[in-house]
Design an enzyme around this catalytic site. Sequence first.
Site, PDB file in Angstrom:
ATOM      1  N   GLY A 229       0.827  -1.213   0.000  1.00 12.40           N
ATOM      2  CA  GLY A 229       0.000   0.000   0.000  1.00 12.40           C
ATOM      3  C   GLY A 229       0.858   1.259   0.000  1.00 12.40           C
ATOM      4  O   GLY A 229       2.092   1.206   0.021  1.00 12.40           O
ATOM      5  N   LYS A 252       8.894  -0.246   4.990  1.00  8.19           N
ATOM      6  CA  LYS A 252       8.244   1.050   4.815  1.00  8.19           C
ATOM      7  C   LYS A 252       9.266   2.002   4.201  1.00  8.19           C
ATOM      8  O   LYS A 252      10.260   2.362   4.847  1.00  8.19           O
ATOM      9  CB  LYS A 252       7.735   1.578   6.158  1.00  8.19           C
ATOM     10  CG  LYS A 252       6.931   2.864   6.056  1.00  8.19           C
ATOM     11  CD  LYS A 252       6.330   3.243   7.404  1.00  8.19           C
ATOM     12  CE  LYS A 252       5.449   4.480   7.273  1.00  8.19           C
ATOM     13  NZ  LYS A 252       4.827   4.849   8.567  1.00  8.19           N
ATOM     14  N   ASP A 350      -3.292   9.008  15.228  1.00  5.13           N
ATOM     15  CA  ASP A 350      -3.881   8.611  13.937  1.00  5.13           C
ATOM     16  C   ASP A 350      -4.388   7.172  14.003  1.00  5.13           C
ATOM     17  O   ASP A 350      -4.148   6.374  13.092  1.00  5.13           O
ATOM     18  CB  ASP A 350      -2.860   8.762  12.812  1.00  5.13           C
ATOM     19  CG  ASP A 350      -3.528   8.781  11.433  1.00  5.13           C
ATOM     20  OD1 ASP A 350      -4.761   9.019  11.373  1.00  5.13           O
ATOM     21  OD2 ASP A 350      -2.835   8.557  10.426  1.00  5.13           O
TER      22      ASP A 350
END
Length: 543
Positions: A229, A252, A350
């Site tokens: 993603g 990442k 978040d």
Amino acid sequence: MAERYRTSYRKSNHKDSRSDRKTESVREHGKKSKVNDNDSSTPPLPIMEEFSMEELLKKRKLLCENLEKYKTYSRNETKILKEKYYVDIKTVKESSPDYNHEGIHISESEDEEYIIEQRRKQRKQLLDQLNNSQNIINIEEDAKMQNNSQVDEIENNDNANSIINAVKETTDMFSEKDEFPKNKNPEIIIQDNDKNAELNDNWDDEEGYYKARVGDCINNRYTVKSILGQGVFANVVRAHDHTFKGNEVAIKIIRNNELMHKTGLKEMTILKEINENDPDDKYHCVKLLRNFIHKGHLCLVLEPFYMDMRSLLKKYGKHNGISLKALMIYTRQLFLALKLLSKIGIIHADIKPDNILVNENKNILKLCDFGSAAKVHENEPTPYLVSRFYRAPEIILGIPYSYGIDIWSTACTIYEMATNNILFTGGCNNKMLKCFMDLKGKIPSKLLRRSKFKEQHFNYKNNFLLRKKDKITEREKIVEMSHIVICRDLQRDLKQYFKKLTSSEEKKVVQLKDLLDKMLMLDEKQRLSITDGLKHSFIQVQI
């Protein structure tokens, strides 16, 4: 006898009619010229003097000499025109029937017009050549003034030097001599770096994301297996680690710009601190394995997981969310993650289904993506912290916040896991406040007094100012709301998704409603604490 013959011949008249203006002319030697009596407006020609035969012969000879001089002068004039203005006399003589064999035009007036026309064409041709040469000079000057540093770098390259010389020296493409520059190094290809991504960091896209491809080798250790993603700060790939055979990791890859790089370094520091405070891996926060730099990108190697919570809800939740038993387990694990963060003084800022990972057996979740995380004492009022649907009211109003914003976001996430529907769906901060009040009632005045952004949503009477579009004009209008009516009930909403329950399961739904109510208090100080959340009956009491 001869004298008498000349006298009688002069007395004879020879008439020649020519149009309306007729005159009598004497065509032979010694004849007089008289004006026609019918044309009185024309003055009479002067009477010619008498000449002897010898005088006439001398005049004839003089005229012939003058004629010969005129022919010579005309030939020289034509030759000069040919040399000076590149006039092809042969072509002119062949194409024009008005020229004789010597190249002299028959009519004097037409010859003058021809010469004028030829000079006009040559003048235009010379002006065009002058303009072209001037343009070349201007181009060279502009190129020199535009970027001296780039020219210096290009001149170090032999192939680039040949291109510059080709611009400076005009070449004749029809010349028999080969004047074109030769490529001294044919292996070097000159291309436009601005438009050709192959020469300028072709591993990045326009926004600074790393363009990962399946099969790529990263850091000479990890082979990309799939693309998981892409978020605001980075994109994530699943890779195979060759150092430890059989191990898969999630990498990442932070975006390649200064702001994102600083954010990635901050996240890396927070992850290392989480690892140090959770050596036994009991608090359900994702583990950082290592980090490195790959082609200008900061890369964080994380433990791999099967999917995120949003994907799990789409695949297994259908239209009713997950089961109550799974919801109890996941809720407890989320509270454990919040407990660890509060222990080390970190706010995640978040929390949402996208930032929660689930293992392949779907029995363990972990909190991830700490790109927005910060120390609790570093918080600053900003109305756009946290994703909008999971944003607490103190953030929108500009009230100093703490761990309570993570409690609010966790409550919204738990409701979404239970129902597979978003709890608050306001299109902006103003409409989000209206959604809050539809469920919890009017915001207390004591909170508004501490609000930094109160004037954006409330007037001096603390009446809510709802911003909405007019149905007719489609323009935004403000509606003042002095009274707020509660129109939502969590218990009723949850029952729509949990049907055909046993008595014990119905009790669990009531406990879930109570848990969510306490986590969604408008005042952060009255909101359920993390410790009390872990002790709540919805988590502790089994079905």
